[in-house]
Design a protein around this motif. Structure first.
Motif, PDB file in Angstrom:
ATOM      1  N   LYS C 204       0.992  -1.090  -0.021  1.00  0.00           N
ATOM      2  CA  LYS C 204       0.072   0.023   0.029  1.00  0.00           C
ATOM      3  C   LYS C 204       1.101   1.193   0.102  1.00  0.00           C
ATOM      4  O   LYS C 204       1.645   1.549   0.977  1.00  0.00           O
ATOM      5  N   GLN C 206       1.682   5.275  -1.966  1.00  0.00           N
ATOM      6  CA  GLN C 206       1.384   6.287  -3.034  1.00  0.00           C
ATOM      7  C   GLN C 206       2.586   6.403  -4.193  1.00  0.00           C
ATOM      8  O   GLN C 206       2.727   7.269  -4.873  1.00  0.00           O
ATOM      9  N   VAL C 208       5.051   3.334  -6.076  1.00  0.00           N
ATOM     10  CA  VAL C 208       5.690   2.149  -6.382  1.00  0.00           C
ATOM     11  C   VAL C 208       7.199   2.253  -6.429  1.00  0.00           C
ATOM     12  O   VAL C 208       8.148   1.283  -5.860  1.00  0.00           O
ATOM     13  N   THR C 229       4.143  -3.433  -6.719  1.00  0.00           N
ATOM     14  CA  THR C 229       2.992  -3.151  -7.274  1.00  0.00           C
ATOM     15  C   THR C 229       1.818  -2.721  -6.300  1.00  0.00           C
ATOM     16  O   THR C 229       1.902  -2.853  -4.921  1.00  0.00           O
ATOM     17  N   SER C 230       1.039  -1.602  -6.708  1.00  0.00           N
ATOM     18  CA  SER C 230       0.245  -0.995  -5.870  1.00  0.00           C
ATOM     19  C   SER C 230      -1.181  -0.562  -6.945  1.00  0.00           C
ATOM     20  O   SER C 230      -1.392   0.570  -6.781  1.00  0.00           O
ATOM     21  N   VAL C 233      -5.368   1.529  -4.414  1.00  0.00           N
ATOM     22  CA  VAL C 233      -4.793   2.004  -2.740  1.00  0.00           C
ATOM     23  C   VAL C 233      -6.190   2.527  -1.954  1.00  0.00           C
ATOM     24  O   VAL C 233      -6.872   3.505  -2.532  1.00  0.00           O
ATOM     25  N   THR C 460      -0.056   5.822  -9.192  1.00  0.00           N
ATOM     26  CA  THR C 460      -0.623   5.157  -8.427  1.00  0.00           C
ATOM     27  C   THR C 460      -2.038   5.941  -8.429  1.00  0.00           C
ATOM     28  O   THR C 460      -2.135   7.293  -8.405  1.00  0.00           O
ATOM     29  N   ASP C 461      -3.361   5.303  -8.366  1.00  0.00           N
ATOM     30  CA  ASP C 461      -4.554   6.130  -8.143  1.00  0.00           C
ATOM     31  C   ASP C 461      -5.272   5.862  -6.680  1.00  0.00           C
ATOM     32  O   ASP C 461      -5.241   4.551  -6.537  1.00  0.00           O
ATOM     33  N   GLY C 490       0.393   1.618 -11.166  1.00  0.00           N
ATOM     34  CA  GLY C 490       0.707   1.158  -9.803  1.00  0.00           C
ATOM     35  C   GLY C 490       1.661  -0.125  -9.952  1.00  0.00           C
ATOM     36  O   GLY C 490       1.482  -1.220  -9.395  1.00  0.00           O
ATOM     37  N   ASP C 491       2.731   0.132 -10.702  1.00  0.00           N
ATOM     38  CA  ASP C 491       3.470  -1.071 -10.956  1.00  0.00           C
ATOM     39  C   ASP C 491       4.913  -0.501 -11.407  1.00  0.00           C
ATOM     40  O   ASP C 491       5.053   0.321 -12.204  1.00  0.00           O
ATOM     41  N   GLU C 500       2.297   9.837  -5.980  1.00  0.00           N
ATOM     42  CA  GLU C 500       1.135  10.529  -5.930  1.00  0.00           C
ATOM     43  C   GLU C 500       0.781  11.275  -4.753  1.00  0.00           C
ATOM     44  O   GLU C 500       0.243  10.924  -3.801  1.00  0.00           O
TER      45      GLU C 500
END
Lengths: 178, 338, 751
Positions: C204, C206, C208, C229-230, C233, C460-461, C490-491, C500
């Motif tokens: 988790k 913001q 990666v 990866t994330s 979130v 990331t979103d 998110g990778d 982010e």
């Protein structure tokens, strides 16, 4: 400088794992017979054992509502529910809300998308299951009622006005269906 | 959460037998408070006895015009039961002021009585607490005590009882039916919860081998003139800073009977017969309500952060009595105070 | 083809989120997974004398217990623990590194077991013996020891002298308590040991790539061997900007066990992570009788940890908002025995602007001026620090449209003058301001011959709508429908992204997409022009557009070729273009977003119960890509502002150095019943200077000013000024001059 002892203190209890018990649950329409330790909550069973991770763990103490599922048709927090106590129960999670049809959406799911009733999405399955319970209860007549009766579901992104709008729309769409 | 054993009780006698056999066992029904506390390692029962299969789910009228509520009736079912809505709306309202819809669906009537305090220190095993570890000391007295008690406190404990439902039950003078190894008995609601004294680890006068089987409501429900007003730090889903249950019987412009109970201020739902007596026979107006409030709060004692509760309670009592007298009870989903 | 930018497009990830299919970091169930449970310190400062794991290790199903004594090797230099967002020059916290206890609820052991319940139980059996040391956790007790930090904003004129000479002086102290982000998703990491020394980490976060660099630094791993990866979130609000300790613990576990390990923090453990620091804001304003500001003095004193200096711009916001020829700003930090604070939604501004905007309200009261009128009299067309004009600033229009929507003209200025039965009604307003930032991001567009488009970036979103706005921008640039576009985020293996945060992602990724789309169009044109009898012969890049699945001459859609045809003819199966956002530095303008917030509260006169019944937030933030998701962002900010004003506060018992309401029942955030009408207005704000698409970002601006508007409304309703947040009902009942006196001294003096 002093000294202090933390954590458990002295304990005399045994370190054995509790004996597992066989239970049968109907989860999203499917009957599952499972061997479950008494200390396993319905939430952990769903997420860790059945890979139904749509039901979320937000606080694990019944304070946030993210883990809300329908148990025998009623909304409950699955984090405070021991699975062994619910032998024979029927569970519906977010994955099964639209009658298990993977491509279909429940009116609440549609309305939540349309009204942007979420941002991060983490409280969303709990909000939607809670709203399904709310509609089934048939007690909410006004926006004030919805706000009050949805106050057990915290949305930290702050989508509350959109959540209320989505629920109102779904209620109308469902025509007061119980 | 510790490694407890689990068993189911088949009937009340079996439940009593099982609990008598294991000093460190606990009954579990709704679980909303017990599992919460077990996850914080505050409660560590060696065995949980599941009583949810016992036949204690009826809500039925009694021969003398009251209503008997089975101990396993969920809070929401009780609040929405036609008999309760019609005859004990004060109780219905108090229940709906508490917790969340989900928790009310799970929590049982008997379990609601046995809720433990929400004192911040009771919940935190890293700090001393006489209720959790007798003799370890009270951290709240000189600590963060904004939500703690102002009435009936002791040197050992200033915790409050967190229930809303119990405040109404106290006002309605319910009776608690219990069963134990030596048979059944009844406990007046006023005698059910205890003040902390020097044994704050004991919340109630229920014996360790007893089980609550029912709550009995007397015939008099104060359905005409009542109100439950809960004051808290946000508008829903928070424990009371102060709550007031007021029930009046008004006849010919005068108060014939009055009940007043407070939540959030003491180790038990707080009633004061002298304060109630001041209302009896009086014309329902604010000056009389104020006198009753002052009487009820005459021994109130504030600590560093909760002294505000004394004046808040006074104002809340006056307001709630006015709501009751005017037959404009607070509606829990409407946040404007009537 | 109609533009998607500027429309109310529903979230493209909405279906995944409402069906429960969106997978968050703690939800990757893999075979052989071991579960970690954290043991936290129960003291605030000292050292671990001994950890006794004997009893815990006896529990059936426990695999191992990691402590500082037996953990796998970790780096020994501070720089290896640094990250993109770490304060400069500090010594970042190292989980399970040594025997030192630096803050309460510090992680000190990780129990690894075959299932979560076993790990949790065994963690309660770990016995820790401490040597306890004295500590300091109370900012109020350390104010005198606070040190000033260097801030770039220089003083202007002589503020002290100007203040002394001012016709009217106002000074007041405001306090914001420590607040916790409390995202709904707990911090979680699933670390998969791939067998050949490689790790796949679902965390988790913001950022990666920030986590990837951090993990590589601590464990001396190669970037190629660590993938983070994330994809989803569950909220973060700044708490996921820096890597948190769950990823270190889970990685330690995976390296030790050589199997996958998951660590999900409990809600209580999240109170051992970062937070918005408690800050005392001291304001002094000097004004003329006509409401011209002569002097602004703003001093902030905030808490930080002993190991890192965290600070953000709390003090210089008046630079951007109000004309004043004399100004002085001071920011001080008091080091405490706590974990380092962090960015939390509009860091610096949420707090600093709260104080400034309450002080402006107090000044308006003293001047007997409408508070909105005072703002207009002080309105600044330039950033007074730099003297530069704004790339765009439609704040005046925010005031106008906000006031009109709210009905501000009907306000009776006198406190306690408006009522609704038993309730006092208060109308308050405040200004909001934030920076319009943009950062280097890169995106990749992949076009396949079947017409499918994939846009990817390591961004990331976090609920902000990044998936959706990227799909919209790509749709417009490529002339394709939104639903034909897949966005991958998110990778760490995807094109470069910053964390982010700071509201910079939308503007940054949008321009990276536009640039990549230009390259794509260029290649498609070249391919199309090699076709026999190509209708596009002789056209230049600027003469063609991509629309409806074809490349076409601008203004003449008859001259077009379907993209599938172009690619088939050329024998190309896929075209891939990656470009950065490549912004031109604009050092000639100030870049900011602004807002006008107007709030109505109703306060029960007898009991002090406060309800926020209406909020209007009129925002000028450049071009809005998605009016639906942007409205939600602002609405969320308003909810946060209401929580900040009325509810949120970490209650610390300084005898223990411990947050006592470390949960989400006693740490109050707004619930549904607390939120009523919230109206969001986006004021037109064309801006061709800031970037080609005129995008500014909306993540932070929504909260700024809201707490002040609510606080000012409470004052207007009740006549009681509460300066130390949150405004709980007991503070309204506080005898005047007591309680808030030591913190909230305020006097308005006329010369």
């Amino acid at each position: 400088m002093g000294s202090s002892i933390g954590a458990a203190g002295s304990r005399s209890e045994s370190q054995a794992k509790p004996a597992a018990i066989s239970i049968t649950l109907t989860v999203n329409g499917e009957s599952r017979t499972l061997s479950v330790a008494p200390w396993t909550t319905l939430l952990d069973l769903l997420r860790d054992r059945l890979d139904l991770t749509g039901t979320k763990k937000g606080c694990d103490h019944g304070q946030c509502g993210a883990c809300t599922v329908l148990l025998d048709g009623r909304r409950v927090t699955s984090c405070l529910t021991l699975a062994v106590m619910k032998d024979g129960a029927e569970i519906v999670t977010i994955e099964g809300l639209a009658n298990g049809d993977a491509d279909a959406l429940h009116p609440l799911q549609k309305a939540f998308i349309e009204h942007d009733a979420f941002q991060c999405g983490y409280c969303t399955p709990g909000q939607i299951c809670s709203a399904a319970g709310l509609i089934a209860e048939g007690r909410a007549k006004t926006a004030d009622d919805i706000r009050e009766l949805m106050s057990g579901n915290i949305c930290r992104c702050g989508a509350y006005p959109n959540i209320v709008a989505a629920i109102q729309e779904a209620m109308d769409a469902m025509g007061g269906r119980r | 959460m510790n490694n407890f054993a689990y068993s189911r009780a088949a009937d009340v006698a079996d439940a009593v037998r099982q609990i008598a056999a294991d000093r460190n066992a606990k009954f579990i029904a709704g679980g909303t408070n017990l599992i919460d506390l077990m996850k914080y390692d505050v409660e560590r029962p060696v065995r949980l006895i599941d009583i949810t299969r016992l036949p204690l789910r009826a809500v039925e009228e009694t021969r003398d015009g009251g209503v008997r509520v089975g101990a396993l009736v969920p809070n929401s079912d009780l609040a929405y039961h036609p008999l309760i809505e019609a005859r004990y709306p004060l109780l219905a309202s108090a229940i709906l002021a508490g917790a969340s819809a989900q928790l009310r669906n799970m929590a049982s009537t008997g379990g609601n009585l046995l809720q433990r305090t929400r004192c911040l220190y009771f919940y935190d095993t890293a700090t001393p607490c006489n209720k959790r570890e007798p003799g370890s000391g009270c951290s709240a007295i000189n600590g963060i005590n904004r939500t703690n008690a102002i009435l009936g406190t002791s040197e050992a404990c200033i915790a409050t009882h967190p229930s809303d439902m119990c405040v109404a039950l106290a006002a309605l003078e319910a009776t608690v039916h219990v069963a134990g190894p030596s048979g059944e008995r009844c406990i007046d609601f006023a005698d059910f919860h205890r003040l902390p004294g020097d044994t704050p680890d004991r919340d109630t006068n229920l014996e360790s081998q007893e089980i609550i089987t029912a709550i009995e409501l007397p015939a008099k429900g104060f359905a005409e003139n009542h109100s439950y007003l809960k004051i808290r730090d946000r508008l829903s889903y928070a424990f009371a800073l102060v709550s007031v249950a007021a029930a009046l019987e008004i006849n010919g412009g005068r108060i014939r009977d009055a009940r007043l109970a407070l939540g959030g201020v003491a180790h038990k739902p707080w009633r004061d017969r002298e304060a109630e007596a001041l209302l009896q026979g009086a014309v329902p107006e604010r000056t009389v309500f104020a006198k009753a409030a002052d009487r009820l709060l005459r021994d109130a004692k504030g600590y560093a952060h909760n002294a505000f509760k004394i004046d808040l309670a006074r104002r809340a009592i006056i307001r709630t009595l006015a709501q009751a007298a005017n037959a404009t009870p607070q509606i829990q989903s409407v946040k404007k105070i009537r | 083809m109609t533009s998607s930018i500027g429309t109310a497009t529903s979230r493209v990830d909405g279906r995944a989120k409402v069906t429960g299919r969106a997978k968050y970091a703690g939800e990757f169930n893999v075979p052989g997974l071991a579960y970690g449970a954290v043991v936290m310190s129960t003291i605030t400062k000292g050292r671990i004398a001994r950890i006794d794991t004997t009893q815990a290790l006896k529990v059936e199903g426990v695999i191992d217990i990691l402590t500082h004594d037996n953990r796998p090797p970790m780096a020994s230099d501070d720089k290896d623990y640094s990250d993109d967002v770490a304060p400069e020059g500090g010594s970042p916290f190292r989980p399970l590194y040594d025997d030192r206890i630096r803050f309460n609820r510090q992680p000190i052991a990780l129990v690894l077991a075959e299932d979560w319940e076993t790990a949790r139980f065994a963690a309660t059996l770990v016995q820790v013996h401490y040597e306890v040391e004295g500590f300091a956790t109370d900012l109020h007790a350390e104010l005198e020891r606070a040190r000033a930090v260097d801030k770039p904003v220089k003083p202007r004129g002589d503020a002290s002298k100007a203040l002394a000479r001012a016709a009217l002086r106002l000074s007041a102290d405001y306090l914001i308590p420590a607040e916790y982000h409390n995202p709904m998703e707990p911090f979680a990491a699933t670390v998969i040991w791939d067998g050949d020394g490689k790790l796949t980490i679902h965390d988790k976060t913001q950022g990666v790539q920030n986590v990837q660099r951090y993990v590589c630094g601590i464990f001396h791993l190669k970037p190629d061997d660590v993938r983070v990866t994330s994809p989803f979130v569950g909220g973060a609000f700044g708490s996921g900007l820096r890597p948190q300790y769950e990823v270190v613990l889970a990685t330690l576990g995976a390296l030790k066990l050589k199997r996958p390990v998951r660590v999900v923090l409990t809600r209580e453990e999240m109170y051992g992570l970062s937070y918005r620091p408690m800050t005392l804001e001291r304001l002094a304003l000097g004004a003329s009788a006509e409401g011209a500001l002569d002097a602004v003095m703003h001093e902030a004193i905030a808490m930080t940890s002993r190991n890192e200096d965290f600070s953000r711009n709390d003090t210089a916001w008046a630079e951007l908002l109000y004309k004043s020829s004399n100004a002085r700003y001071v920011h001080k930090l008091a080091a405490l025995d706590v974990v380092t604070p962090a960015d939390m939604r509009a860091p610096g501004a949420a707090t600093g602007v709260y104080a400034l905007e309450c002080a402006m309200d107090e000044l308006a009261v003293a001047l007997k001026l409408d508070p909105l009128e005072l703002r207009l009299r002080c309105y600044s067309e330039r950033d007074q620090g730099s003297g530069q004009p704004y790339s765009s600033k439609q704040l005046r229009e925010c005031y106008r449209q906000g006031a009109e929507a709210f009905g501000w003209a009907k306000r009776n200025a006198a406190p306690r003058s408006m009522r609704d039965g038993s309730e006092l009604v208060g109308w308050g307003m405040a200004t909001g301001v934030w920076e319009a930032l943009q950062m280097p991001f890169a995106t990749r567009i992949l076009l396949t011959a079947n017409g499918h488009v994939e846009v990817s970036c390591a961004a990331t979103d976090i609920g902000t709508g990044t998936y959706t706005v990227m799909a919209q921008v790509a749709a417009d640039m490529l002339g394709a429908p939104v639903d034909s576009i897949t966005v991958k985020l998110g990778d760490s293996s995807l094109p470069q992204a910053q964390v982010e945060g700071g509201s910079w992602t939308a503007a940054s990724v949008a321009h990276a997409i536009a640039n990549a789309a230009d390259d794509l169009r260029k290649e498609l044109l070249a391919l199309a022009q090699t076709m026999p009898n190509s209708p596009l012969q002789g056209l230049k890049l600027d003469d063609v557009v991509l629309a409806d699945g074809a490349i076409a001459a601008k203004g003449d859609t008859r001259r077009s070729i379907g993209l599938a045809d172009v690619m088939r003819q050329a024998g190309v199966e896929r075209i891939e273009k990656e470009r950065g956002s490549d912004f031109k530095e604009d050092d000639k303008h100030a870049h900011n977003t602004h807002s006008a917030v107007l709030a109505e509260v109703k306060v029960d006169e007898e009991l002090g119960v406060i309800r926020v019944t209406r909020v209007v937030n009129a925002v000028a933030a450049g071009r809005i890509i998605n009016t639906k998701t942007a409205t939600s962002q602002i609405m969320g900010g308003v909810v946060w502002g209401i929580g900040m004003a009325l509810h949120e506060e970490a209650l610390v018992d300084h005898a223990f150095g411990r947050v006592m309401n470390a949960n989400i029942a006693e740490y109050h955030v707004p619930v549904n019943a607390d939120i009523h009408e919230v109206k969001v207005i986006f004021v037109e704000e064309p801006d061709s200077v800031i970037n080609p698409l005129g995008i500014k970002g909306v993540g932070e601006i929504g909260i700024v000013g809201v707490a002040a508007a609510v606080a000012n409304a409470v004052y207007h309703a009740t006549g009681t000024r509460v300066r130390d947040l949150p405004i709980t009902l007991d503070k309204l009942a506080r005898p005047t001059g007591s309680g808030d006196l030591e913190l909230g001294q305020s006097r308005a003096a006329k010369q």
